[in-house]
Design a protein around this motif. Structure first.
Motif, short mmCIF file in Angstrom:
data_model
loop_
_atom_site.label_atom_id
_atom_site.label_comp_id
_atom_site.label_asym_id
_atom_site.label_seq_id
_atom_site.Cartn_x
_atom_site.Cartn_y
_atom_site.Cartn_z
N UNK A 121 94.59 50.94 -47.06
CA UNK A 121 93.97 51.98 -46.25
C UNK A 121 92.57 52.23 -46.78
N UNK A 122 91.63 52.47 -45.88
CA UNK A 122 90.29 52.87 -46.26
C UNK A 122 89.84 54.03 -45.39
N UNK A 123 89.22 55.05 -46.02
CA UNK A 123 88.80 56.23 -45.29
C UNK A 123 87.37 56.60 -45.68
N UNK A 124 86.66 57.20 -44.74
CA UNK A 124 85.32 57.71 -45.00
C UNK A 124 85.14 58.98 -44.19
N UNK A 125 84.89 60.11 -44.86
CA UNK A 125 84.71 61.40 -44.19
C UNK A 125 83.40 62.04 -44.65
N UNK A 126 82.79 62.76 -43.73
CA UNK A 126 81.65 63.58 -44.13
C UNK A 126 82.15 64.60 -45.14
N UNK A 127 81.43 64.73 -46.25
CA UNK A 127 81.95 65.48 -47.39
C UNK A 127 82.18 66.95 -47.10
N UNK A 128 81.34 67.54 -46.26
CA UNK A 128 81.48 68.97 -45.95
C UNK A 128 82.22 69.14 -44.63
N UNK A 129 83.11 70.13 -44.56
CA UNK A 129 83.79 70.37 -43.28
C UNK A 129 82.84 71.01 -42.28
N UNK A 130 83.13 70.82 -41.00
CA UNK A 130 82.36 71.44 -39.93
C UNK A 130 83.14 72.63 -39.37
N UNK A 131 82.38 73.63 -38.95
CA UNK A 131 83.02 74.76 -38.30
C UNK A 131 83.24 74.41 -36.82
N UNK A 132 84.52 74.38 -36.42
CA UNK A 132 84.87 74.05 -35.04
C UNK A 132 85.27 75.29 -34.24
N UNK A 133 85.38 76.45 -34.93
CA UNK A 133 85.70 77.71 -34.27
C UNK A 133 85.00 78.84 -35.03
N UNK A 134 84.83 79.98 -34.35
CA UNK A 134 84.31 81.14 -35.04
C UNK A 134 85.41 81.99 -35.65
N UNK A 167 89.72 76.36 -38.00
CA UNK A 167 88.35 76.87 -38.01
C UNK A 167 87.40 75.86 -38.67
N UNK A 168 87.88 75.22 -39.74
CA UNK A 168 87.06 74.21 -40.42
C UNK A 168 87.82 72.88 -40.41
N UNK A 169 87.13 71.81 -40.06
CA UNK A 169 87.74 70.49 -39.96
C UNK A 169 86.78 69.45 -40.54
N UNK A 170 87.35 68.40 -41.14
CA UNK A 170 86.56 67.25 -41.60
C UNK A 170 86.51 66.21 -40.49
N UNK A 171 85.41 65.49 -40.43
CA UNK A 171 85.26 64.41 -39.45
C UNK A 171 85.05 63.10 -40.20
#
Length: 685
Positions: free
Chosen positions: A64-77, A237-241
């Motif tokens: 398995x190999x994964x790559x995620x943006x290190x900081x989560x994004x706010x997807x909701x308020x 509210x916060x998710x990684x992409x």
């Protein structure tokens, strides 16, 4: 008050916008500056290569190999608030080890954790078997899948799907794209090894998710997949992409990302394929080749001479690719094996079948006898099984399994090197007027050896290994008549605690469990059924199906049931034993063979239970239940053949099954040549 609607719109946008302290977008036109990425989290085998390409996996199986943006994004308020719109674009390529055989694919993923533990193979490193469908997963993914997995109801082995909390896609379509204008659909092969751009957009107002792909930078006007869904309940509210990719047990692909952009509440920045890094060995599309015309004739002659010299010098050299250095076990040179077998001469030939030939060889100092299987490689099926044995089964280690010592590939030649088994396959001692008759003690020890090997496959390895072709011709005997189970070309592995997926039906008539044509699922229980047929053929000295016998006597298990019901079961014992056998052990093995041959899978014992019976640690039940509808064999056999030929999961087979010498399905079986022509590898594997 005309300004009031505009004010409401502005307030609505502010409410749906993430806080300014959180990232809202990024743009990676290649990853050259991220050799030590601060804003990417890489796990598994993923890495950024020197040319600026993000490689999720190489071609090593089961990774398995994964790559995620290190900081989560706010997807909701807020936790219960509506989800924001988002947009992403990326360019990817899947480069299979063998053209046309990809495994398993990659997925763009929204997840609450970058550390989610999940197996490779069909799970893409996203979820595991126990998490499938759980609302608490909070996972949204778009899969680019190159293996058809019936467990997940995949539509084919080249599709795009939207997955919410499960890998059973909520919506999926075959990979394709619309040309400019949206009037014509063009098919697109995900595992072609070529660059493909993907656009994924979620509209929180219309509650629709669109997926678009194309082999160019020009975005088609129409998406290939649209799915109406409100993602608010599924996103936190916060998710990684990021991305996750995996390789399979047997076949694998290298999965690459060349560029990536993402944006919350807006359109992700466009990527230009011509400005992205190039896949190794492929020139950039904008590169122009300039050929000088003032080269002198002398230089041309010298260059041609040098080229011819190197062509001649390397004509017989082994071609070694990167993936071959990683799959193990030992890789022999073609020269070594050619010398060991006296140039594959007929004098060293041990046997041959649909898969190719097996030769006796001598390697090393001191001299070690080996069996070299030279795989006939005219079909992709032969290739699939070759890779299966060297990449997965090659790691198995047990005293009752034939050991794979190494392998070799040289252009079209595929070779496997095994322990040399001096007495060849068991079937030559049981059938066709053998020169030597095995006594009962020898037969009973062989039975226990094979049971021990199967128990290791089912419970003793890091994965569950299903052999799928247990029979006398695949049992090999050493110089002391100790038995080892061999020929793992049809074997399949899956994780402990998971369910095996549906696959093509393979095996040999007479050893195939009756539920297999209906379900298409090979399990440890189907191996047990085949082992039951094996028990009966060892005791009776008859094949499970005898095409030369009367119809009512053709099926061995029915013949044994008939005699058992009459209280004359010892009448079926091989007459060549001349009555010299232990009646208690013989009765036990015959009864065990009937129990293993039960038409109800749940009524069959496990291999652990079988070993306990054979070792005398447990007693068999006194009363046995014959198969449902048992009538002596003829009608049941016809019904079995009918069910097999009409099975919906066996679409690659024909409707007739001519009997071969040993009761095989011939060229109609899946993995045809290897499963249907069991060469007596004689002194081989």
């Amino acid at each position: 008050m005309a300004y009031f609607p505009s004010l409401l719109s502005a307030l609505f946008f502010l409410l749906l916008s993430p806080c300014s302290s959180q990232p809202t977008e990024f743009f990676f036109p290649g990853f050259e500056r991220l050799t030590e990425p601060d804003n990417l989290t890489l796990t598994g085998v993923s890495q950024i290569e020197q040319n600026g390409i993000l490689r999720l996996t190489n071609a090593t199986p089961r990774f398995v190999g994964k790559a995620f943006y290190s900081s989560p994004f706010r997807f909701k308020n807020s936790t219960n608030g509506p989800a924001f719109s988002f947009s992403t674009s990326f360019v990817f390529a899947m480069v299979p080890v063998f053209q046309g055989f990809g495994g398993h694919g990659l997925a763009f993923t929204l997840t609450t954790s970058v550390d989610r533990r999940a197996p490779p193979n069909q799970y893409l490193g996203i979820l595991n078997a126990t998490e499938m469908g759980n609302f608490s997963n909070h996972l949204v993914a778009v899969e680019f899948d190159t293996v058809q997995d019936f467990e997940f109801r995949d539509i084919d082995d080249n599709h795009v799907g939207i997955d919410i909390n499960t890998l059973r896609s909520n919506a999926s379509v075959p990979a394709a794209y619309y040309t400019r204008g949206g009037s014509t659909k063009q098919n697109l092969t995900l595992k072609s090894g070529k660059l493909i751009q993907a656009w994924i957009d979620y509209d929180s107002v219309e509650n629709v998710m669109n997926v678009t792909i194309a082999p160019t930078s020009n975005r088609p006007t129409s998406p290939i997949l649209s799915f109406h869904v409100d993602l608010s309940p599924f996103l936190q509210e916060f998710m990684y992409v990021g991305f996750s990719a995996s390789t399979g047990n047997v076949l694998a692909s290298s999965h690459y990302i060349f560029g990536w952009s993402f944006k919350i509440n807006g359109q992700a920045q466009a990527l230009d394929l011509s400005s992205l890094p190039s896949l190794p060995g492929q020139p950039k599309k904008h590169t122009t080749l300039i050929v000088g015309v003032s080269v002198s004739s002398a230089v041309v002659v010298i260059a041609l001479s040098v080229a011819i010299y190197f062509v001649i010098k390397t004509k017989n050299a082994d071609v070694v690719e990167d993936w071959e250095l990683e799959i193990g076990p030992h890789r022999y040179s073609y020269r070594e094996l050619k010398q060991a077998t006296n140039s594959f001469s007929d004098k060293t030939l041990l046997g041959q079948g649909g898969f190719g030939r097996v030769y006796k060889g001598t390697l090393g100092n001191p001299n070690t006898l080996v069996a070299v299987k030279r795989v006939s490689h005219e079909s992709k099926q032969g290739l699939r099984e070759f890779v299966s044995e060297i990449s997965s089964i090659g790691r198995l280690r047990h005293r009752n399994l034939v050991q794979l010592l190494g392998w070799c590939r040289r252009r079209g030649d595929l070779l496997l090197v095994y322990d040399f088994m001096a007495n060849g396959s068991l079937d030559k001692f049981l059938f066709d007027e053998p020169k030597t008759t095995l006594n009962w003690d020898q037969r009973f020890r062989i039975i226990k050896d094979v049971a021990s090997g199967l128990l290791y496959l089912h419970e003793g390895y890091e994965q569950i290994a299903i052999h799928r072709d247990v029979k006398a011709s695949n049992v090999l005997l050493d110089d002391e008549l100790n038995a080892r189970l061999g020929d793992f070309g049809l074997a399949r592995l899956y994780e402990h605690g998971t369910n095996p997926g549906t696959s093509r039906i393979v095996g040999t008539m007479g050893y195939i469990a009756p539920e297999l044509p209906k379900t298409g699922k090979a399990t440890t229980s189907t191996d047990v059924y085949a082992f039951g047929a094996f028990l009966l053929e060892v005791v009776c000295g008859r094949r499970p199906i005898d095409p030369d016998a009367l119809p009512e006597e053709a099926v061995l298990v029915d013949r044994v049931w008939e005699k058992f019901s009459e209280g004359k079961v010892l009448d079926v014992v091989d007459t060549r034993l001349d009555g010299q056998y232990d009646e208690g052990e013989t009765m036990m093995v015959l009864k065990l063979g009937l129990i293993c041959s039960n038409d109800v899978p749940a009524a069959r014992p496990s291999m652990r239970q079988i070993v306990r019976y054979l070792d005398g640690e447990a007693e068999l039940p006194e009363n046995l239940r014959p198969p449902s509808g048992f009538d002596g064999g003829a009608d049941e056999f016809e019904a079995f053949v009918h069910s097999f030929s009409s099975s919906p999961s066996s679409s690659d087979k024909t409707s007739s099954y001519p009997f071969l010498k040993d009761g095989n399905l011939g060229s109609t079986a899946s993995f045809a040549s290897i499963s249907s022509s069991p060469v007596s590898l004689g002194q081989a594997i």
